[in-house]
Scaffold this motif. Structure first.
Motif, PDB file in Angstrom:
ATOM      1  N   TRP A   9      -2.763   4.133  -6.711  1.00  0.00           N
ATOM      2  CA  TRP A   9      -2.430   4.761  -5.473  1.00  0.00           C
ATOM      3  C   TRP A   9      -2.703   4.045  -4.163  1.00  0.00           C
ATOM      4  CZ3 TRP A   9      -2.831  10.299  -4.599  1.00  0.00           C
ATOM      5  CH2 TRP A   9      -3.006  10.947  -5.709  1.00  0.00           C
ATOM      6  N   ILE A  10      -1.897   4.515  -3.187  1.00  0.00           N
ATOM      7  CA  ILE A  10      -2.154   3.596  -1.723  1.00  0.00           C
ATOM      8  C   ILE A  10      -2.456   4.759  -0.899  1.00  0.00           C
ATOM      9  CG2 ILE A  10      -0.928   2.485   0.241  1.00  0.00           C
ATOM     10  CD1 ILE A  10       1.038   1.444  -2.241  1.00  0.00           C
ATOM     11  N   ILE A  11      -3.716   4.449  -0.201  1.00  0.00           N
ATOM     12  CA  ILE A  11      -4.263   5.318   1.099  1.00  0.00           C
ATOM     13  C   ILE A  11      -4.049   4.616   2.254  1.00  0.00           C
ATOM     14  CG2 ILE A  11      -6.161   6.942   1.732  1.00  0.00           C
ATOM     15  CD1 ILE A  11      -7.147   6.562  -1.109  1.00  0.00           C
ATOM     16  N   ARG A  12      -3.073   4.852   3.062  1.00  0.00           N
ATOM     17  CA  ARG A  12      -2.645   4.240   4.334  1.00  0.00           C
ATOM     18  C   ARG A  12      -2.590   4.973   5.365  1.00  0.00           C
ATOM     19  NH1 ARG A  12       2.365   1.809   2.945  1.00  0.00           N
ATOM     20  NH2 ARG A  12       0.961   0.079   1.672  1.00  0.00           N
ATOM     21  N   ILE A  33      -6.613   0.786  -0.296  1.00  0.00           N
ATOM     22  CA  ILE A  33      -7.134   1.564   0.821  1.00  0.00           C
ATOM     23  C   ILE A  33      -6.872   0.739   1.983  1.00  0.00           C
ATOM     24  CG2 ILE A  33      -8.997   2.852   1.950  1.00  0.00           C
ATOM     25  CD1 ILE A  33     -10.360   2.750  -0.737  1.00  0.00           C
ATOM     26  N   GLU A  34      -5.716   0.851   2.874  1.00  0.00           N
ATOM     27  CA  GLU A  34      -5.554  -0.006   3.782  1.00  0.00           C
ATOM     28  C   GLU A  34      -5.141   0.860   5.187  1.00  0.00           C
ATOM     29  OE1 GLU A  34      -1.326  -1.654   3.099  1.00  0.00           O
ATOM     30  OE2 GLU A  34      -2.368  -1.861   1.301  1.00  0.00           O
ATOM     31  N   GLY A  35      -5.648   0.241   6.353  1.00  0.00           N
ATOM     32  CA  GLY A  35      -5.158   0.551   7.591  1.00  0.00           C
ATOM     33  C   GLY A  35      -5.605   1.843   7.890  1.00  0.00           C
ATOM     34  N   ARG A  55      -8.119  -4.659 -10.385  1.00  0.00           N
ATOM     35  CA  ARG A  55      -8.770  -4.776  -9.077  1.00  0.00           C
ATOM     36  C   ARG A  55      -8.327  -3.850  -8.053  1.00  0.00           C
ATOM     37  NH1 ARG A  55     -11.858  -7.910  -6.413  1.00  0.00           N
ATOM     38  NH2 ARG A  55     -12.027  -9.322  -8.448  1.00  0.00           N
ATOM     39  N   VAL A  56      -9.085  -3.073  -7.206  1.00  0.00           N
ATOM     40  CA  VAL A  56      -9.091  -2.196  -6.116  1.00  0.00           C
ATOM     41  C   VAL A  56      -8.982  -2.972  -4.552  1.00  0.00           C
ATOM     42  CG1 VAL A  56     -10.142  -0.330  -4.694  1.00  0.00           C
ATOM     43  CG2 VAL A  56      -9.753  -0.309  -7.090  1.00  0.00           C
ATOM     44  N   TRP A  57      -8.223  -2.883  -3.880  1.00  0.00           N
ATOM     45  CA  TRP A  57      -8.201  -3.679  -2.621  1.00  0.00           C
ATOM     46  C   TRP A  57      -8.605  -2.563  -1.337  1.00  0.00           C
ATOM     47  CZ3 TRP A  57      -7.041  -8.599  -2.529  1.00  0.00           C
ATOM     48  CH2 TRP A  57      -6.714  -9.179  -3.777  1.00  0.00           C
ATOM     49  N   VAL A  58      -9.479  -3.079  -0.421  1.00  0.00           N
ATOM     50  CA  VAL A  58      -9.925  -2.479   0.660  1.00  0.00           C
ATOM     51  C   VAL A  58      -9.573  -3.272   1.877  1.00  0.00           C
ATOM     52  CG1 VAL A  58     -11.793  -1.190   1.907  1.00  0.00           C
ATOM     53  CG2 VAL A  58     -11.576  -1.073  -0.667  1.00  0.00           C
TER      54      VAL A  58
END
Length: 86
Positions: A9-12, A33-35, A55-58
């Motif tokens: 998923w991309i939550i942007r 999760i970005e921007g 890995r999850v990225w914030v």
């Protein structure tokens, strides 16, 4: 909330505000999760994941005016370039 069993998923670029608990909560594999602007929640962003390969990225979020916690991370999560205040 994105939980285990969901991946990539991309939550942007969202405004997430005024939730009584967590604004964005993620434990799905390889989520980003970005921007986002996340404000006025109890906890702004909560992210956790394992194993390392999932890995999850914030990244690059503006997180402010949450009542208890700005960003909460654990396990295989990278938080980078976020602005957390108030």
């Amino acid at each position: 909330t994105i939980t285990n069993g969901h991946s990539d998923w991309i939550i942007r670029d969202n405004l997430v505000r005024n939730h009584t608990q967590v604004g964005l909560q993620v434990s799905g594999e390889r989520a980003r999760i970005e921007g986002n602007e996340v404000r006025g929640n109890r906890t702004g962003i909560s992210a956790s994941q394992s194993p390392e390969s999932a890995r999850v990225w914030v990244l690059g979020n503006d997180v402010h005016d949450n009542t208890t916690t700005g960003i909460s991370i654990s396990s295989a999560v990278t938080a980078q370039g976020n602005r957390v205040y108030n």
